[in-house]
Design a protein around this motif. Sequence first.
Motif, PDB file in Angstrom:
ATOM      1  N   SER A   2      -2.110  -7.258   3.559  1.00  0.00           N
ATOM      2  CA  SER A   2      -2.380  -6.179   4.507  1.00  0.00           C
ATOM      3  C   SER A   2      -1.881  -6.604   5.878  1.00  0.00           C
ATOM      4  CB  SER A   2      -3.884  -5.869   4.577  1.00  0.00           C
ATOM      5  OG  SER A   2      -4.123  -4.697   5.326  1.00  0.00           O
ATOM      6  N   ASN A   3      -1.165  -5.706   6.539  1.00  0.00           N
ATOM      7  CA  ASN A   3      -0.598  -6.018   7.852  1.00  0.00           C
ATOM      8  C   ASN A   3      -0.702  -4.790   8.742  1.00  0.00           C
ATOM      9  OD1 ASN A   3       0.983  -8.065   9.452  1.00  0.00           O
ATOM     10  ND2 ASN A   3       2.414  -6.346   9.564  1.00  0.00           N
ATOM     11  N   ARG A   4      -0.817  -5.031  10.035  1.00  0.00           N
ATOM     12  CA  ARG A   4      -0.943  -3.893  10.961  1.00  0.00           C
ATOM     13  C   ARG A   4       0.264  -2.976  10.873  1.00  0.00           C
ATOM     14  NH1 ARG A   4      -2.261  -7.712  15.943  1.00  0.00           N
ATOM     15  NH2 ARG A   4      -1.052  -9.068  14.542  1.00  0.00           N
ATOM     16  N   THR A   5       1.438  -3.543  10.595  1.00  0.00           N
ATOM     17  CA  THR A   5       2.625  -2.735  10.322  1.00  0.00           C
ATOM     18  C   THR A   5       2.841  -2.741   8.821  1.00  0.00           C
ATOM     19  OG1 THR A   5       3.594  -3.428  12.435  1.00  0.00           O
ATOM     20  CG2 THR A   5       5.079  -2.425  10.823  1.00  0.00           C
ATOM     21  N   ASP A   6       2.554  -1.625   8.168  1.00  0.00           N
ATOM     22  CA  ASP A   6       2.576  -1.555   6.713  1.00  0.00           C
ATOM     23  C   ASP A   6       3.948  -1.893   6.142  1.00  0.00           C
ATOM     24  OD1 ASP A   6       0.916  -0.759   4.334  1.00  0.00           O
ATOM     25  OD2 ASP A   6       2.606   0.619   4.072  1.00  0.00           O
ATOM     26  N   GLU A   7       5.021  -1.498   6.840  1.00  0.00           N
ATOM     27  CA  GLU A   7       6.358  -1.757   6.334  1.00  0.00           C
ATOM     28  C   GLU A   7       6.626  -3.253   6.190  1.00  0.00           C
ATOM     29  OE1 GLU A   7       5.593   0.200   8.816  1.00  0.00           O
ATOM     30  OE2 GLU A   7       6.196   2.215   8.159  1.00  0.00           O
ATOM     31  N   ARG A   8       6.100  -4.056   7.103  1.00  0.00           N
ATOM     32  CA  ARG A   8       6.302  -5.511   7.020  1.00  0.00           C
ATOM     33  C   ARG A   8       5.571  -6.094   5.823  1.00  0.00           C
ATOM     34  NH1 ARG A   8       5.664  -9.271  11.973  1.00  0.00           N
ATOM     35  NH2 ARG A   8       6.807 -10.575  10.497  1.00  0.00           N
ATOM     36  N   ALA A   9       4.385  -5.577   5.525  1.00  0.00           N
ATOM     37  CA  ALA A   9       3.649  -6.047   4.351  1.00  0.00           C
ATOM     38  C   ALA A   9       4.431  -5.745   3.083  1.00  0.00           C
ATOM     39  CB  ALA A   9       2.270  -5.400   4.303  1.00  0.00           C
ATOM     40  N   ARG A  10       4.971  -4.525   2.988  1.00  0.00           N
ATOM     41  CA  ARG A  10       5.732  -4.139   1.797  1.00  0.00           C
ATOM     42  C   ARG A  10       7.024  -4.964   1.685  1.00  0.00           C
ATOM     43  NH1 ARG A  10       3.295  -0.142  -0.589  1.00  0.00           N
ATOM     44  NH2 ARG A  10       1.832   1.143   0.599  1.00  0.00           N
ATOM     45  N   ALA A  11       7.644  -5.229   2.810  1.00  0.00           N
ATOM     46  CA  ALA A  11       8.869  -6.031   2.789  1.00  0.00           C
ATOM     47  C   ALA A  11       8.571  -7.452   2.309  1.00  0.00           C
ATOM     48  CB  ALA A  11       9.502  -6.061   4.179  1.00  0.00           C
ATOM     49  N   LEU A  12       7.454  -8.025   2.774  1.00  0.00           N
ATOM     50  CA  LEU A  12       7.085  -9.376   2.355  1.00  0.00           C
ATOM     51  C   LEU A  12       6.848  -9.428   0.850  1.00  0.00           C
ATOM     52  CD1 LEU A  12       6.269 -12.301   2.992  1.00  0.00           C
ATOM     53  CD2 LEU A  12       3.931 -11.476   3.337  1.00  0.00           C
ATOM     54  N   LEU A  63       1.500  -9.026  -7.026  1.00  0.00           N
ATOM     55  CA  LEU A  63       1.640  -8.885  -5.583  1.00  0.00           C
ATOM     56  C   LEU A  63       1.468  -7.415  -5.242  1.00  0.00           C
ATOM     57  CD1 LEU A  63       4.705 -11.156  -4.780  1.00  0.00           C
ATOM     58  CD2 LEU A  63       2.540 -11.246  -3.563  1.00  0.00           C
ATOM     59  N   SER A  64       0.625  -7.118  -4.259  1.00  0.00           N
ATOM     60  CA  SER A  64       0.384  -5.721  -3.903  1.00  0.00           C
ATOM     61  C   SER A  64       0.130  -5.600  -2.411  1.00  0.00           C
ATOM     62  CB  SER A  64      -0.810  -5.163  -4.691  1.00  0.00           C
ATOM     63  OG  SER A  64      -1.980  -5.929  -4.426  1.00  0.00           O
ATOM     64  N   VAL A  65      -0.016  -4.365  -1.957  1.00  0.00           N
ATOM     65  CA  VAL A  65      -0.228  -4.068  -0.536  1.00  0.00           C
ATOM     66  C   VAL A  65      -1.423  -3.131  -0.409  1.00  0.00           C
ATOM     67  CG1 VAL A  65       0.748  -2.959   1.524  1.00  0.00           C
ATOM     68  CG2 VAL A  65       2.210  -4.352   0.032  1.00  0.00           C
ATOM     69  N   ILE A  66      -2.232  -3.351   0.629  1.00  0.00           N
ATOM     70  CA  ILE A  66      -3.320  -2.442   0.953  1.00  0.00           C
ATOM     71  C   ILE A  66      -3.203  -2.077   2.431  1.00  0.00           C
ATOM     72  CG2 ILE A  66      -4.951  -4.305   1.497  1.00  0.00           C
ATOM     73  CD1 ILE A  66      -7.180  -2.551   0.340  1.00  0.00           C
ATOM     74  N   PRO A  67      -3.369  -0.796   2.788  1.00  0.00           N
ATOM     75  CA  PRO A  67      -3.241  -0.408   4.197  1.00  0.00           C
ATOM     76  C   PRO A  67      -4.222  -1.154   5.092  1.00  0.00           C
ATOM     77  CG  PRO A  67      -3.241   1.527   2.777  1.00  0.00           C
ATOM     78  CD  PRO A  67      -3.614   0.361   1.910  1.00  0.00           C
ATOM     79  N   TRP A  68      -3.804  -1.399   6.325  1.00  0.00           N
ATOM     80  CA  TRP A  68      -4.621  -2.148   7.279  1.00  0.00           C
ATOM     81  C   TRP A  68      -5.963  -1.465   7.539  1.00  0.00           C
ATOM     82  CZ3 TRP A  68      -4.458  -6.925   9.090  1.00  0.00           C
ATOM     83  CH2 TRP A  68      -5.214  -7.245  10.227  1.00  0.00           C
ATOM     84  N   ASP A  69      -5.974  -0.152   7.557  1.00  0.00           N
ATOM     85  CA  ASP A  69      -7.220   0.548   7.860  1.00  0.00           C
ATOM     86  C   ASP A  69      -8.128   0.701   6.642  1.00  0.00           C
ATOM     87  OD1 ASP A  69      -5.828   2.413   6.412  1.00  0.00           O
ATOM     88  OD2 ASP A  69      -5.781   3.945   7.972  1.00  0.00           O
ATOM     89  N   ALA A  70      -7.736   0.106   5.502  1.00  0.00           N
ATOM     90  CA  ALA A  70      -8.541   0.258   4.288  1.00  0.00           C
ATOM     91  C   ALA A  70      -9.142  -1.051   3.779  1.00  0.00           C
ATOM     92  CB  ALA A  70      -7.695   0.885   3.182  1.00  0.00           C
ATOM     93  N   TRP A  71      -8.624  -2.196   4.220  1.00  0.00           N
ATOM     94  CA  TRP A  71      -9.014  -3.443   3.564  1.00  0.00           C
ATOM     95  C   TRP A  71     -10.477  -3.808   3.767  1.00  0.00           C
ATOM     96  CZ3 TRP A  71     -10.915  -7.595   6.236  1.00  0.00           C
ATOM     97  CH2 TRP A  71     -10.572  -7.751   7.581  1.00  0.00           C
ATOM     98  N   GLN A  72     -11.053  -3.480   4.911  1.00  0.00           N
ATOM     99  CA  GLN A  72     -12.446  -3.866   5.146  1.00  0.00           C
ATOM    100  C   GLN A  72     -13.400  -3.179   4.170  1.00  0.00           C
ATOM    101  OE1 GLN A  72     -13.739  -4.126   9.331  1.00  0.00           O
ATOM    102  NE2 GLN A  72     -11.586  -4.008   9.934  1.00  0.00           N
ATOM    103  N   PHE A 104     -11.302 -10.553  17.696  1.00  0.00           N
ATOM    104  CA  PHE A 104     -11.159 -10.054  16.326  1.00  0.00           C
ATOM    105  C   PHE A 104     -12.312 -10.543  15.456  1.00  0.00           C
ATOM    106  CE2 PHE A 104      -9.156 -10.641  12.026  1.00  0.00           C
ATOM    107  CZ  PHE A 104      -9.035  -9.293  11.723  1.00  0.00           C
ATOM    108  N   ALA A 105     -13.150  -9.619  15.019  1.00  0.00           N
ATOM    109  CA  ALA A 105     -14.308  -9.939  14.178  1.00  0.00           C
ATOM    110  C   ALA A 105     -14.593  -8.732  13.296  1.00  0.00           C
ATOM    111  CB  ALA A 105     -15.530 -10.283  15.036  1.00  0.00           C
ATOM    112  N   PRO A 106     -13.849  -8.583  12.208  1.00  0.00           N
ATOM    113  CA  PRO A 106     -13.968  -7.392  11.369  1.00  0.00           C
ATOM    114  C   PRO A 106     -15.315  -7.291  10.669  1.00  0.00           C
ATOM    115  CG  PRO A 106     -12.581  -9.035  10.318  1.00  0.00           C
ATOM    116  CD  PRO A 106     -12.842  -9.530  11.703  1.00  0.00           C
ATOM    117  N   ASP A 107     -15.601  -6.109  10.190  1.00  0.00           N
ATOM    118  CA  ASP A 107     -16.837  -5.838   9.456  1.00  0.00           C
ATOM    119  C   ASP A 107     -16.680  -6.339   8.021  1.00  0.00           C
ATOM    120  OD1 ASP A 107     -19.112  -4.891   8.296  1.00  0.00           O
ATOM    121  OD2 ASP A 107     -18.685  -2.762   8.643  1.00  0.00           O
ATOM    122  N   LEU A 108     -17.505  -7.305   7.626  1.00  0.00           N
ATOM    123  CA  LEU A 108     -17.440  -7.874   6.285  1.00  0.00           C
ATOM    124  C   LEU A 108     -18.591  -7.393   5.412  1.00  0.00           C
ATOM    125  CD1 LEU A 108     -16.473 -11.573   7.169  1.00  0.00           C
ATOM    126  CD2 LEU A 108     -14.971  -9.608   6.786  1.00  0.00           C
TER     127      LEU A 108
END
Length: 298
Positions: free
Chosen positions: A160-170, A189-198, A223-227
């Motif tokens: 998951s990356n703030r720029t989704d295209e970079r995550a998919r490219a990786l 290997l998969s991708v999850i949108p940045w606003d969905a991972w939490q 930076f202290a996301p909701d876990l």
Amino acid sequence: MIGRITGAARLAGVIGRPVSHSLSPILHNYWLARLGVDGAYVPLPVASGRFVDAVRGLQAAGFRGANVTIPYKEEAYALADSLDPLARVAGSVNTLIFRDDGGVHGASTDGFGFLASLEDAGVDVKTLPGKGPALLLGAGGAARSVALALLERGVAVCVSNRTDERARALVEELGAAWSEHVGAACPELSVIPWDAWQSELNGFSLLVNSTSLGMHGGPDEAFAPDLGAAGDDLAVSDIVYVPLETGLLRAARARGLRTVGGLGMLLHQARPGFRAWFGAEATVDAATVAHVMAALKR
């Protein structure tokens, strides 16, 4: 702590631009003195466009090798005559070993350091494939090294990356490189949108932050996301080591989750190079950690 240095000293260093911030000289010279090795490890600031000249000069001067940091890891990859498997897939090198025949071997040791830091913290990497995928935050060079280390152990990785295209490219690049250089089936290997991972944390066995979020002086020190959605057996790792406990790690500790800080990865990734250059086995113990932590506080 300064060891004895003679004309027969083994020499190594760290190449980059800049290197004044590097903790590697503090760490390697501590190990050299502690183990009684006749050697020295020095910072090597190299101007743009002079990387190859610098490496050839070090070889000519009798150096055993060097660490390579930003911005020269890709140039080190291109220069190396031989590569270890992870470096070949990663497309970058952080450790150069000068062979007696004049050749240069390139290695990528960040993945080794990451896995060793997990094991030091009591996270059994061997059991992770049966517990679910790892969630990796970030899509830069550090993310690549972490992902490859986990994939090599059979752990599926979701990026998951703030720029989704970079995550998919990786994900696409790693999958292609794995197929080309490893020749075996790549774990998922998969991708999850940045606003969905939490909100999707319950399905993961390991959360790794490979971004600069939470770093002192970085883009978001708070930076202290909701876990709250995490399962009770989730392990949380942050490769940031300044500060030693990031907001992410504090949030994980408050949730009662196992945490792994970034300092261990930094220390363990240095061990393979130290062994190759100086012919001795370095250990990461409480005294080593205390020595480097004291330097961080200066």
